[in-house]
Design an enzyme around this catalytic site. Structure first.
Site, PDB file in Angstrom:
ATOM      1  N   GLY A  87       0.716  -1.295   0.131  1.00 29.19           N
ATOM      2  CA  GLY A  87      -0.046  -0.165   0.070  1.00 29.19           C
ATOM      3  C   GLY A  87       0.764   1.354   0.264  1.00 29.19           C
ATOM      4  N   THR A  88       1.955   1.260   0.629  1.00 27.91           N
ATOM      5  CA  THR A  88       2.786   2.289   0.728  1.00 27.91           C
ATOM      6  C   THR A  88       3.366   2.747  -0.621  1.00 27.91           C
ATOM      7  OG1 THR A  88       3.492   2.046   2.981  1.00 27.91           O
ATOM      8  CG2 THR A  88       5.262   3.034   1.851  1.00 27.91           C
ATOM      9  N   SER A 123      -4.396  -1.919   0.351  1.00 31.30           N
ATOM     10  CA  SER A 123      -3.434  -2.781   1.056  1.00 31.30           C
ATOM     11  C   SER A 123      -4.321  -4.196   1.296  1.00 31.30           C
ATOM     12  CB  SER A 123      -3.218  -1.921   2.396  1.00 31.30           C
ATOM     13  OG  SER A 123      -1.787  -2.595   2.832  1.00 31.30           O
ATOM     14  N   HIS A 154      -3.284  -6.883   2.711  1.00 30.53           N
ATOM     15  CA  HIS A 154      -2.920  -7.495   3.999  1.00 30.53           C
ATOM     16  C   HIS A 154      -3.910  -7.138   5.022  1.00 30.53           C
ATOM     17  CE1 HIS A 154      -0.703  -4.808   6.734  1.00 30.53           C
ATOM     18  NE2 HIS A 154      -0.430  -4.276   5.453  1.00 30.53           N
ATOM     19  N   CYS A 162       0.564   3.497  11.913  1.00 31.91           N
ATOM     20  CA  CYS A 162       1.574   2.775  10.989  1.00 31.91           C
ATOM     21  C   CYS A 162       2.984   2.857  11.411  1.00 31.91           C
ATOM     22  CB  CYS A 162       1.306   3.484   9.523  1.00 31.91           C
ATOM     23  SG  CYS A 162      -0.137   2.772   8.842  1.00 31.91           S
TER      24      CYS A 162
END
Length: 389
Positions: free
Chosen positions: A70-71, A198, A200, A326
């Site tokens: 996602g980052t 993301s 996960h 995060c």
């Protein structure tokens, strides 16, 4: 271990693990190959791409780009759009409570000559669309927002923002790395041009991210050296993770209502129980309801540090999170908590709770009981609490 840390990550579904295993064993071909193994790999990626496109209601599966996380998807969207449109302007509009990947990407662009305006949010963490409209200039090339906030759980007025960006012809990027798989997303109906996911965080695997990109939006590639992902993201694809993400997406679609109803019920029970058993606790963000993620709670406790609470809970077999959603190496006060005006002591006493689809009523009750005990124990030895007394 009772896992009440689903905001940070989730356990991959058994179906996800099973569909991934062949691609880690016998099916090891590269999607770039012209042989039979390569064809099988491309077909598997295409199927997963269609599943993610369905999750966000994209008009075409080719609008889905697979990344490593996602980052990376966030970085690609923000930097890629800004760099592709720099001849038209150098201004970006965002809020003051964005994910660190958003803030860091914009900070990097500022070193390259870009400028940004950060909209302040209200006490619940919501931005005002009117302030968004006022912040846009003739040099604005991107508006970057989030669907739901990582630290506060607040759901943002994305539809209203999209009307503004569409009228002004400015690309809208939405960070949905927390909300994806938990909230319905229709990029066409909402008017979203780019969106990051993301997997996960909705029971898919780690090692894969998703970027939706409307076909009409120009984006500069950030990773070079190959023709993968429509020439937008070079590198051999992580096929196992990609097919796992596809299964997680389809399951999320099928279970939307069930997940929402289950987690909303337990969310209210958890908050009510904490409030009844522990004095001096405060909810950050909106009350449970339509303005808050159904599986998210951010709770600040007076006279104690959240890191100590989380560690003490962990020693008793219950996983929660402390600090920003995060980060863990830095225990600095999350910008979102500063932005809503939370004082420093309460901010340091913040824990995040993430309820999952398999969380049970009994686990919630145990979580409340243990949290009450550790909070009282820590308060009895806390210098912060002694000062308050």
């Amino acid at each position: 271990m009772i896992h009440l840390d689903h905001l940070i990550t989730t356990k991959p579904l058994q179906e996800v693990i099973e569909v991934m295993q062949p691609w880690l064993k016998d099916h090891f071909g590269s999607a770039s190959s012209v042989n039979q193994s390569g064809i099988e790999a491309r077909d598997a990626i295409d199927e997963a791409r269609s599943s993610l496109a369905e999750l966000v209601a994209a008009s075409n599966a080719e609008e889905i780009i697979f990344t490593s996380s996602g980052t990376e998807s966030i970085n690609h969207a923000i930097k890629g759009v800004a760099l592709a449109n720099k001849r038209f302007g150098n201004h970006i509009v965002t809020t003051n409570i964005e994910h660190p990947a958003v803030m860091a990407s914009i900070a990097w662009l500022e070193k390259q000559g870009f400028e940004s305006s950060k909209i302040k949010v209200d006490k619940q963490g919501r931005f005002d669309p009117k302030k968004l409209a006022q912040s846009i200039t003739d040099k604005t090339v991107l508006v970057s927002l989030h669907q739901a906030n990582h630290d506060l759980g607040v759901i943002q007025p994305i539809a209203e923002a999209a009307k503004i960006t569409e009228q002004k012809g400015i690309p809208l990027f939405v960070d949905a790395t927390l909300s994806g798989g938990w909230l319905p997303i229709d990029v066409q109906q909402l008017g979203i041009d780019l969106l990051a996911l993301s997997p996960h965080r909705f029971y898919g695997p780690k090692g894969v991210g998703v970027l939706y990109k409307n076909r009409r939006i120009p984006v500069e590639p950030l990773i070079h050296g190959g023709l993968q992902e429509n020439e937008l993201r070079a590198g051999t694809e992580n096929i196992a993770a990609i097919v796992g993400a596809g299964v997680a997406a389809i399951t999320a679609i099928d279970e939307f209502d069930q997940r929402f109803n289950h987690t909303t019920k337990l969310q209210k029970q958890l908050l009510s129980g904490v409030r009844q058993t522990i004095k001096g606790v405060h909810l950050n963000g909106p009350e449970p309801g339509l303005e808050r993620l159904p599986h998210h709670l951010s709770i600040s406790s007076e006279g104690v540090e959240g890191e100590g609470q989380a560690l003490a809970m962990d020693l008793r077999g219950i996983a929660i999170h402390a600090g920003s959603a995060c980060t863990i190496k830095s225990m600095q006060i999350p910008p979102a908590l500063k932005a809503i005006g939370l004082n420093a002591d309460l901010a340091r006493g913040t824990t995040l709770w993430g309820i999952g689809t398999n969380t049970t009523n009994a686990q919630i009750l145990e979580g409340i009981e243990v949290f009450s005990k550790v909070t009282n124990q820590l308060r009895s030895v806390s210098p912060i609490n002694n000062l308050l007394k």
